[in-house]
Design a protein around this motif. Structure first.
Motif, PDB file in Angstrom:
ATOM      1  N   ALA A  98       0.852  -1.201   0.000  1.00 47.06           N
ATOM      2  CA  ALA A  98       0.000   0.000   0.000  1.00 47.06           C
ATOM      3  C   ALA A  98       0.882   1.244   0.000  1.00 47.06           C
ATOM      4  CB  ALA A  98      -0.930  -0.014   1.211  1.00 47.06           C
ATOM      5  N   LEU A  99       1.961   1.234   0.812  1.00 48.41           N
ATOM      6  CA  LEU A  99       2.886   2.370   0.830  1.00 48.41           C
ATOM      7  C   LEU A  99       3.635   2.480  -0.495  1.00 48.41           C
ATOM      8  CD1 LEU A  99       4.221   2.014   4.481  1.00 48.41           C
ATOM      9  CD2 LEU A  99       2.736   3.820   3.594  1.00 48.41           C
ATOM     10  N   MET A 100       3.969   1.315  -1.072  1.00 50.94           N
ATOM     11  CA  MET A 100       4.690   1.315  -2.354  1.00 50.94           C
ATOM     12  C   MET A 100       3.846   1.995  -3.440  1.00 50.94           C
ATOM     13  SD  MET A 100       6.257  -1.990  -4.382  1.00 50.94           S
ATOM     14  CE  MET A 100       7.145  -2.670  -3.013  1.00 50.94           C
ATOM     15  N   VAL A 101       2.566   1.637  -3.545  1.00 50.36           N
ATOM     16  CA  VAL A 101       1.743   2.239  -4.601  1.00 50.36           C
ATOM     17  C   VAL A 101       1.494   3.729  -4.308  1.00 50.36           C
ATOM     18  CG1 VAL A 101       0.680   0.088  -5.356  1.00 50.36           C
ATOM     19  CG2 VAL A 101      -0.504   1.479  -3.649  1.00 50.36           C
ATOM     20  N   LEU A 102       1.344   4.074  -3.031  1.00 46.15           N
ATOM     21  CA  LEU A 102       1.182   5.492  -2.691  1.00 46.15           C
ATOM     22  C   LEU A 102       2.393   6.294  -3.162  1.00 46.15           C
ATOM     23  CD1 LEU A 102      -0.284   7.810  -1.148  1.00 46.15           C
ATOM     24  CD2 LEU A 102       0.994   7.081   0.881  1.00 46.15           C
ATOM     25  N   SER A 103       3.568   5.692  -3.011  1.00 43.03           N
ATOM     26  CA  SER A 103       4.813   6.423  -3.337  1.00 43.03           C
ATOM     27  C   SER A 103       4.965   6.674  -4.828  1.00 43.03           C
ATOM     28  CB  SER A 103       6.027   5.647  -2.811  1.00 43.03           C
ATOM     29  OG  SER A 103       6.346   4.557  -3.667  1.00 43.03           O
ATOM     30  N   THR A 104       4.131   6.035  -5.656  1.00 40.49           N
ATOM     31  CA  THR A 104       4.246   6.219  -7.117  1.00 40.49           C
ATOM     32  C   THR A 104       3.432   7.410  -7.612  1.00 40.49           C
ATOM     33  OG1 THR A 104       2.347   4.778  -7.645  1.00 40.49           O
ATOM     34  CG2 THR A 104       4.519   3.713  -7.483  1.00 40.49           C
ATOM     35  N   LEU A 105       2.696   8.083  -6.726  1.00 39.55           N
ATOM     36  CA  LEU A 105       1.788   9.154  -7.160  1.00 39.55           C
ATOM     37  C   LEU A 105       2.328  10.520  -6.757  1.00 39.55           C
ATOM     38  CD1 LEU A 105      -1.628   7.484  -6.294  1.00 39.55           C
ATOM     39  CD2 LEU A 105      -0.254   7.293  -8.369  1.00 39.55           C
ATOM     40  N   TYR A 106       2.462  11.410  -7.744  1.00 38.04           N
ATOM     41  CA  TYR A 106       3.028  12.745  -7.532  1.00 38.04           C
ATOM     42  C   TYR A 106       2.060  13.805  -8.032  1.00 38.04           C
ATOM     43  CZ  TYR A 106       7.489  10.216  -7.115  1.00 38.04           C
ATOM     44  OH  TYR A 106       8.496   9.371  -6.725  1.00 38.04           O
ATOM     45  N   GLY A 107       2.036  14.942  -7.337  1.00 32.98           N
ATOM     46  CA  GLY A 107       1.179  16.041  -7.779  1.00 32.98           C
ATOM     47  C   GLY A 107       1.855  17.389  -7.583  1.00 32.98           C
ATOM     48  N   ILE A 108       1.524  18.333  -8.470  1.00 30.69           N
ATOM     49  CA  ILE A 108       1.928  19.739  -8.301  1.00 30.69           C
ATOM     50  C   ILE A 108       0.669  20.582  -8.427  1.00 30.69           C
ATOM     51  CG2 ILE A 108       3.332  21.653  -9.190  1.00 30.69           C
ATOM     52  CD1 ILE A 108       5.114  19.559 -10.588  1.00 30.69           C
ATOM     53  N   GLU A 109       0.516  21.533  -7.539  1.00 28.51           N
ATOM     54  CA  GLU A 109      -0.639  22.434  -7.602  1.00 28.51           C
ATOM     55  C   GLU A 109      -0.193  23.817  -7.148  1.00 28.51           C
ATOM     56  OE1 GLU A 109      -3.865  22.721  -8.647  1.00 28.51           O
ATOM     57  OE2 GLU A 109      -3.807  24.667  -7.668  1.00 28.51           O
ATOM     58  N   LEU A 110      -0.639  24.839  -7.901  1.00 23.77           N
ATOM     59  CA  LEU A 110      -0.209  26.215  -7.666  1.00 23.77           C
ATOM     60  C   LEU A 110      -0.803  26.826  -6.397  1.00 23.77           C
ATOM     61  CD1 LEU A 110       1.377  28.534  -9.138  1.00 23.77           C
ATOM     62  CD2 LEU A 110      -0.815  29.198 -10.153  1.00 23.77           C
ATOM     63  N   LEU A 111      -2.071  26.602  -6.166  1.00 24.15           N
ATOM     64  CA  LEU A 111      -2.789  27.377  -5.141  1.00 24.15           C
ATOM     65  C   LEU A 111      -2.803  26.665  -3.789  1.00 24.15           C
ATOM     66  CD1 LEU A 111      -5.793  28.601  -7.336  1.00 24.15           C
ATOM     67  CD2 LEU A 111      -3.627  29.760  -6.870  1.00 24.15           C
ATOM     68  N   GLU A 112      -2.483  27.452  -2.740  1.00 21.72           N
ATOM     69  CA  GLU A 112      -2.304  26.883  -1.402  1.00 21.72           C
ATOM     70  C   GLU A 112      -3.546  26.140  -0.905  1.00 21.72           C
ATOM     71  OE1 GLU A 112      -1.298  29.832   1.497  1.00 21.72           O
ATOM     72  OE2 GLU A 112      -0.633  28.340   2.964  1.00 21.72           O
ATOM     73  N   ASP A 113      -4.724  26.744  -1.093  1.00 17.06           N
ATOM     74  CA  ASP A 113      -5.922  26.084  -0.545  1.00 17.06           C
ATOM     75  C   ASP A 113      -6.198  24.764  -1.279  1.00 17.06           C
ATOM     76  OD1 ASP A 113      -6.671  27.488  -2.863  1.00 17.06           O
ATOM     77  OD2 ASP A 113      -8.697  27.893  -2.130  1.00 17.06           O
ATOM     78  N   ASN A 114      -5.892  24.730  -2.576  1.00 19.81           N
ATOM     79  CA  ASN A 114      -6.070  23.467  -3.299  1.00 19.81           C
ATOM     80  C   ASN A 114      -5.096  22.399  -2.814  1.00 19.81           C
ATOM     81  OD1 ASN A 114      -8.068  24.600  -4.840  1.00 19.81           O
ATOM     82  ND2 ASN A 114      -6.838  24.848  -6.687  1.00 19.81           N
ATOM     83  N   VAL A 115      -3.839  22.819  -2.547  1.00 20.24           N
ATOM     84  CA  VAL A 115      -2.842  21.837  -2.077  1.00 20.24           C
ATOM     85  C   VAL A 115      -3.259  21.265  -0.726  1.00 20.24           C
ATOM     86  CG1 VAL A 115      -0.425  21.456  -1.445  1.00 20.24           C
ATOM     87  CG2 VAL A 115      -0.974  22.965  -3.313  1.00 20.24           C
ATOM     88  N   GLU A 116      -3.792  22.129   0.136  1.00 22.34           N
ATOM     89  CA  GLU A 116      -4.259  21.628   1.440  1.00 22.34           C
ATOM     90  C   GLU A 116      -5.340  20.560   1.246  1.00 22.34           C
ATOM     91  OE1 GLU A 116      -5.430  25.014   3.768  1.00 22.34           O
ATOM     92  OE2 GLU A 116      -3.348  25.692   3.934  1.00 22.34           O
ATOM     93  N   MET A 117      -6.266  20.836   0.331  1.00 23.70           N
ATOM     94  CA  MET A 117      -7.324  19.853   0.054  1.00 23.70           C
ATOM     95  C   MET A 117      -6.742  18.596  -0.592  1.00 23.70           C
ATOM     96  SD  MET A 117     -10.091  20.885   1.266  1.00 23.70           S
ATOM     97  CE  MET A 117     -11.201  19.691   0.559  1.00 23.70           C
ATOM     98  N   LEU A 118      -5.780  18.798  -1.502  1.00 22.03           N
ATOM     99  CA  LEU A 118      -5.126  17.670  -2.178  1.00 22.03           C
ATOM    100  C   LEU A 118      -4.483  16.729  -1.160  1.00 22.03           C
ATOM    101  CD1 LEU A 118      -3.862  16.302  -4.757  1.00 22.03           C
ATOM    102  CD2 LEU A 118      -2.012  17.982  -4.576  1.00 22.03           C
ATOM    103  N   VAL A 119      -3.721  17.320  -0.235  1.00 19.59           N
ATOM    104  CA  VAL A 119      -3.037  16.505   0.787  1.00 19.59           C
ATOM    105  C   VAL A 119      -4.072  15.802   1.668  1.00 19.59           C
ATOM    106  CG1 VAL A 119      -1.608  16.670   2.877  1.00 19.59           C
ATOM    107  CG2 VAL A 119      -0.894  17.819   0.772  1.00 19.59           C
ATOM    108  N   MET A 120      -5.104  16.543   2.062  1.00 19.07           N
ATOM    109  CA  MET A 120      -6.133  15.943   2.920  1.00 19.07           C
ATOM    110  C   MET A 120      -6.867  14.812   2.176  1.00 19.07           C
ATOM    111  SD  MET A 120      -9.183  17.885   4.875  1.00 19.07           S
ATOM    112  CE  MET A 120     -10.448  17.458   3.712  1.00 19.07           C
ATOM    113  N   ASN A 121      -7.188  15.048   0.916  1.00 20.66           N
ATOM    114  CA  ASN A 121      -7.923  14.021   0.162  1.00 20.66           C
ATOM    115  C   ASN A 121      -7.072  12.774  -0.072  1.00 20.66           C
ATOM    116  OD1 ASN A 121     -10.231  15.599   0.035  1.00 20.66           O
ATOM    117  ND2 ASN A 121      -9.654  16.566  -1.905  1.00 20.66           N
ATOM    118  N   MET A 122      -5.759  12.978  -0.292  1.00 18.95           N
ATOM    119  CA  MET A 122      -4.872  11.814  -0.468  1.00 18.95           C
ATOM    120  C   MET A 122      -4.772  11.026   0.849  1.00 18.95           C
ATOM    121  SD  MET A 122      -3.806  11.549  -3.608  1.00 18.95           S
ATOM    122  CE  MET A 122      -2.275  10.618  -3.688  1.00 18.95           C
TER     123      MET A 122
END
Ligand SMILES: C[S@@+](CC[C@H](N)C(=O)[O-])C[C@H]1O[C@@H](n2cnc3c(N)ncnc32)[C@H](O)[C@@H]1O
Length: 234
Positions: free
Chosen positions: A83-107
């Motif tokens: 489960a950790l191995m597959v998680l480690s294969t996913l990368y994201g970049i997002e410009l806006l701070e509030d979106n990144v907070e949601m991105l991290v929370m949703n992941m």
């Protein structure tokens, strides 16, 4: 969040940042494309979303990859590693701070929900706290707030990503690279670049790329997947 189909936050954000989230039915259709689906059913194939928003694509891919990891696992311990191995294969970049907070929370929520569900349903076992703690470190390292065109973070420094190289079935070597070096062929595997080309929504023209200075990488000690949370440095 994107799953309740609030696809637009404001007209200004659409105008300024092209911010329109993708509805789940389109996400599903895109991920069902055979060449993408084949990489979802892989423990090691990587994905990068360079305009990740709140994670419409990444959370769905994560959900499917964890379920695949469970299929490949013989026991609860192996499932934690995979489960950790597959998680480690996913990368994201997002410009806006509030979106990144949601991105991290949703992941984090997606990982926790699916991991917990499968631990109870398939392996009849309590989830492992070290898996949750290590997942948080991976998500923080792999979800960057920054400009995917300039390849810089919110403070103008180079975006840095970690490669999580499996060592056998239970251990991992974490190595940091600038996003610049990965895109321009200096990365260790080329796989991140490959997926930018595959899943990018073509928002960003090539000519907008700018050179950025290299930043010295930290050297992490090789460890068990479930010890990633310790972030031990050589
Ligand atoms: C069309 S939305 C798509 C979001 C997500 N991929 C989805 O499908 O729901 C584009 C996203 O890219 C972000 N964005 C715009 N310019 C960017 C840039 N230069 N670097 C990184 N992200 C950017 C916006 O803030 C917005 O969240």
């Amino acid at each position: 969040m994107t799953t309740n189909e609030n696809l637009i936050k404001s007209a200004d954000r659409v105008k300024d940042h092209g911010e329109v989230f993708t509805p789940k039915w389109i996400v599903d259709k895109m991920i069902d494309q055979p060449e993408i689906a084949a990489k979802v059913r892989s423990l090691t194939a990587t994905f990068l979303e360079p305009s990740a928003g709140e994670g419409a694509f990444l959370t769905e891919i994560l959900d499917r990859k964890i379920r695949y990891a469970a299929e490949k696992s013989k026991n609860a311990h192996e499932f934690g590693n995979y489960a950790l191995m597959v998680l480690s294969t996913l990368y994201g970049i997002e410009l806006l701070e509030d979106n990144v907070e949601m991105l991290v929370m949703n992941m984090k929520d997606t990982f926790s929900d699916v991991y917990r569900e499968l631990m109870y349903d398939l392996f009849q076992t309590e989830p492992d706290q070290k898996v949750y703690d290590s997942a948080k470190v991976i998500i923080r390292a792999n979800m960057a707030q920054g400009d995917a065109l300039k390849k810089t973070d919110a403070l103008g420094r180079p975006i840095i990503f970690s490669e999580w190289q499996p060592v056998g079935k239970t251990r991992v070597q974490r190595t940091e690279y600038t996003f610049e070096s990965i895109v321009n062929g200096g990365g260790p595997t080329g796989t991140v670049q490959e997926v930018v080309e595959e899943i990018s929504l073509d928002l960003f023209p090539d000519e907008a790329q700018e050179a950025v200075d290299e930043t010295p990488a930290r050297h992490f000690t090789q460890c068990k997947w479930t010890d990633i949370y310790k972030e031990e440095i050589e």
